[in-house]
Design a protein around this motif. Structure first.
Motif, PDB file in Angstrom:
ATOM      1  N   PHE A 169      19.610 -24.609  13.495  1.00 40.60           N
ATOM      2  CA  PHE A 169      18.613 -25.156  14.423  1.00 40.60           C
ATOM      3  C   PHE A 169      17.745 -26.199  13.716  1.00 40.60           C
ATOM      4  O   PHE A 169      17.515 -27.297  14.248  1.00 40.60           O
ATOM      5  CB  PHE A 169      17.759 -24.015  14.971  1.00 40.60           C
ATOM      6  N   ARG A 315      19.148 -20.824  20.557  1.00 39.21           N
ATOM      7  CA  ARG A 315      20.478 -21.396  20.781  1.00 39.21           C
ATOM      8  C   ARG A 315      20.487 -22.319  22.007  1.00 39.21           C
ATOM      9  O   ARG A 315      21.116 -23.375  21.993  1.00 39.21           O
ATOM     10  CB  ARG A 315      21.508 -20.285  20.945  1.00 39.21           C
ATOM     11  N   LYS A 318      18.695 -25.484  20.871  1.00 36.14           N
ATOM     12  CA  LYS A 318      19.569 -26.249  19.967  1.00 36.14           C
ATOM     13  C   LYS A 318      20.634 -26.992  20.770  1.00 36.14           C
ATOM     14  O   LYS A 318      20.921 -28.176  20.509  1.00 36.14           O
ATOM     15  CB  LYS A 318      20.222 -25.312  18.957  1.00 36.14           C
TER      16      LYS A 318
END
Length: 367
Positions: A169, A315, A318
């Motif tokens: 990330f 996630r 990202k």
């Protein structure tokens, strides 16, 4: 497309005639179709045909090897217990040649028997439903307690390695490949401020304090099949990430996706809340067949809920910063809204953390 799908499915077909093929489900990763077949005796049977996303799952043969080993083991356990195999176990169909997959124009397809009389839900209907969902995961993990996890492949390396995902990330934030970072400074800061949390479970693993178990690794509520009539949780599906792992990840992801008042892409954050009542219901269902975790695993269950929610939100963000290359999206800011949704749940869990601990203690004391 219909003609191609029929060609793909035919090697799995033992008898009968295909009557319908239609898209099915709301999965983010694979392409899923429901196939209806009229058998020679006039009975209709249904199957699930899936194209595995090879950009995500680099070794689909290893993935299917895992699924076959685990489902065959579970099938034997359910048969011994006198259960209903057709509902309680996801069953892999093999081709006439005995293969668990079909290759068609370099794409990888697999087939399951359709679980009749049961369905999955995006939102928990109430504490009783979530209690039963907890029972499903508890039973799944307990049945696999004697299964040798070393026989399974690691299908996605570092899948729930939050420490590694945090480093990835950070890298994307620095690279800013599609120039979205400036508009997400607040969201980025939220995750960067919690860096120390990403190292805790990995640290316990490095110390040897946590056991490695066979885990599902994607235990969100919509992967639990609920019987239409009895409303009992009958089966866990979506076994693509079954592999050696940590029980905390399974518990945490179930809480992340189920102990909430909204779907994970709800834009209106005033509708998104962490529900302590649902958390308690899940804990009680999870251990309804008896405790099967170590004391340390049980101690870290509240943290598991928080860190899995954190990881999922990170996630989503990202992927948004990369240009939406992993999750399927319906509109340009879809992943950003998903990330904000998970951030709200993390904040709620931090606020309610002591109460989560007390719920675990209450369960253990039997009061």
């Amino acid at each position: 497309m219909r003609d191609s799908l029929e060609k793909i499915f035919l090697p799995f077909l033992e008898e009968g005639e295909i009557t319908e093929i239609t898209r099915y489900g709301k999965g983010h990763i694979n392409d899923t179709y429901r196939v209806s077949v009229r058998m020679e005796n006039g009975e209709e049977k249904r199957f699930i045909l899936q194209r595995i996303n090879r950009s995500i799952f680099k070794d689909p043969v290893a993935l299917m090897d895992n699924i076959v080993k685990v489902t065959e083991y579970l099938k034997e356990c359910v048969e011994i217990a006198g259960g209903d195999v057709d509902k309680e176990v996801l069953q892999v169909l093999h081709t006439k040649e005995g293969a668990h997959h079909v290759l068609y124009e370099r794409e990888f397809y697999r087939c399951y028997r359709f679980i009749e009389g049961a369905r999955s839900y995006e939102i928990v209907g109430g504490p009783e439903d979530f209690f039963k969902s907890g029972q499903a995961l508890g039973k799944f993990q307990k049945l696999l307690g004697e299964f040798d996890g070393q026989t399974l492949h690691e299908t996605i390396k570092d899948f729930h390695n939050t420490e590694k995902r945090f480093l990835d990330f950070q890298h994307i934030v620095r690279e800013n490949p599609v120039n979205r970072a400036a508009a997400c400074a607040e969201e980025i800061g939220f995750f960067l401020e919690r860096e120390k949390d990403t190292k805790i479970i990995n640290g316990l693993l490095r110390e040897g304090s946590l056991p490695v178990r066979v885990t599902h690794n994607d235990t969100k509520y919509n992967n639990v099949m609920i019987d239409d009539e009895t409303r009992e949780a009958v089966c866990l599906v979506d076994l693509d990430t079954v592999m050696p792992g940590v029980s905390l990840y399974d518990f945490g992801d179930a809480i992340r996706s189920g102990a909430t008042t909204a779907v994970e892409d709800e834009k209106d954050l005033s509708k998104v809340h962490f529900d302590l009542g649902l958390f308690e219901a899940y804990v009680n269902g999870y251990f309804s067949h008896g405790e099967f975790l170590t004391d340390l695993e049980i101690e870290y269950l509240p943290f598991a809920a928080k860190i899995m929610t954190f990881e999922c939100g990170m996630r989503f963000l990202k992927d948004y910063l990369e240009g939406d290359v992993y999750y399927k999206t319906s509109y340009p800011e879809h992943n950003l809204h998903r990330a904000r949704n998970q951030m709200k749940l993390v904040s709620d869990m931090e606020r309610d953390y002591q109460q989560m601990i007390e719920i675990i203690k209450k369960h253990r004391s039997g009061s």
